[in-house]
Design a protein around this motif. Structure first.
Motif, PDB file in Angstrom:
ATOM      1  N   ASN A   1       1.224  -1.255  -0.499  1.00 34.30           N
ATOM      2  CA  ASN A   1       0.082  -0.098   0.069  1.00 34.30           C
ATOM      3  C   ASN A   1       1.258   1.813   0.078  1.00 34.30           C
ATOM      4  N   THR A   2       0.225   2.306  -0.269  1.00 34.08           N
ATOM      5  CA  THR A   2       0.609   3.999   0.067  1.00 34.08           C
ATOM      6  C   THR A   2       0.006   5.051   1.242  1.00 34.08           C
TER       7      THR A   2
ATOM      8  N   LEU B   1      -0.149   7.212   4.397  1.00 34.34           N
ATOM      9  CA  LEU B   1       0.008   8.518   5.220  1.00 34.34           C
ATOM     10  C   LEU B   1      -0.352   8.188   6.218  1.00 34.34           C
TER      11      LEU B   1
ATOM     12  N   ASN C   1       5.385  -1.481   1.887  1.00 35.47           N
ATOM     13  CA  ASN C   1       4.212  -1.065   1.958  1.00 35.47           C
ATOM     14  C   ASN C   1       5.132   0.715   1.946  1.00 35.47           C
ATOM     15  N   THR C   2       4.685   1.762   0.875  1.00 33.06           N
ATOM     16  CA  THR C   2       5.419   2.961   0.556  1.00 33.06           C
ATOM     17  C   THR C   2       5.211   3.936   1.798  1.00 33.06           C
TER      18      THR C   2
ATOM     19  N   ILE D   1       4.288   8.273   3.903  1.00 30.94           N
ATOM     20  CA  ILE D   1       4.249   9.200   4.227  1.00 30.94           C
ATOM     21  C   ILE D   1       4.078   9.438   5.650  1.00 30.94           C
TER      22      ILE D   1
ATOM     23  N   LEU E   1       1.252  15.321  -2.523  1.00 34.17           N
ATOM     24  CA  LEU E   1       0.944  14.280  -2.448  1.00 34.17           C
ATOM     25  C   LEU E   1       0.190  13.580  -3.801  1.00 34.17           C
TER      26      LEU E   1
ATOM     27  N   PHE F   1       2.604  10.633  -5.093  1.00 34.69           N
ATOM     28  CA  PHE F   1       1.964   8.739  -4.605  1.00 34.69           C
ATOM     29  C   PHE F   1       0.484   9.228  -5.382  1.00 34.69           C
TER      30      PHE F   1
ATOM     31  N   LYS G   1      -0.881   6.923  -6.593  1.00 34.47           N
ATOM     32  CA  LYS G   1      -1.675   5.584  -5.389  1.00 34.47           C
ATOM     33  C   LYS G   1      -1.698   5.492  -4.120  1.00 34.47           C
ATOM     34  N   LEU G   2      -1.587   6.391  -3.412  1.00 30.35           N
ATOM     35  CA  LEU G   2      -1.935   6.844  -2.466  1.00 30.35           C
ATOM     36  C   LEU G   2      -3.039   6.146  -2.013  1.00 30.35           C
ATOM     37  N   ASN G   3      -3.318   5.311  -0.879  1.00 32.46           N
ATOM     38  CA  ASN G   3      -4.815   4.244  -0.828  1.00 32.46           C
ATOM     39  C   ASN G   3      -5.001   4.431   0.394  1.00 32.46           C
TER      40      ASN G   3
ATOM     41  N   LEU H   1      -5.191   6.594   4.931  1.00 36.01           N
ATOM     42  CA  LEU H   1      -4.916   7.786   5.323  1.00 36.01           C
ATOM     43  C   LEU H   1      -5.735   7.074   6.878  1.00 36.01           C
TER      44      LEU H   1
END
Length: 97
Positions: free
Chosen positions: A6-7, A9, A30-31, A33, A72, A76, A78-80, A82
């Protein structure tokens, strides 16, 4: 929820619970942030965990929120996930008589 690839935050994650969540999920491909207000803490976290992507954010400042959003969606797409760990705390005294 799948916790791999996942990405993610996590706001307010340069120390405490937010940083610990990032550390626990970091080894699952995972990525990450993470955000914070304190520049020294952000630099320290980035130095200790180079794979984290660290961005400044002050949730009490609308301009800061908009700036983070703009960055963002470009950096990013593909940020999915939070995890909103940042907030504003106000202390009130309540007296009951």
């Amino acid at each position: 929820m799948e916790l791999k690839n996942n990405t993610i935050l996590i706001t307010g994650a340069t120390s405490g619970i937010g940083l610990e969540m990032a550390k626990q999920l970091m080894n699952l491909d995972n990525t990450f942030i993470v955000t914070g207000r304190n520049k020294e803490k952000m630099e320290s976290v980035k130095k200790k965990y180079p794979s984290l992507n660290v961005y400044p954010l002050d949730v009490t400042d609308v301009t800061s929120i908009h700036s983070l959003y703009d960055r963002l969606i470009k950096d990013f797409p593909k940020l999915n996930i939070l995890i909103n760990n940042a907030g504003l705390m106000k202390i009130y005294s309540i007296y009951i008589s």
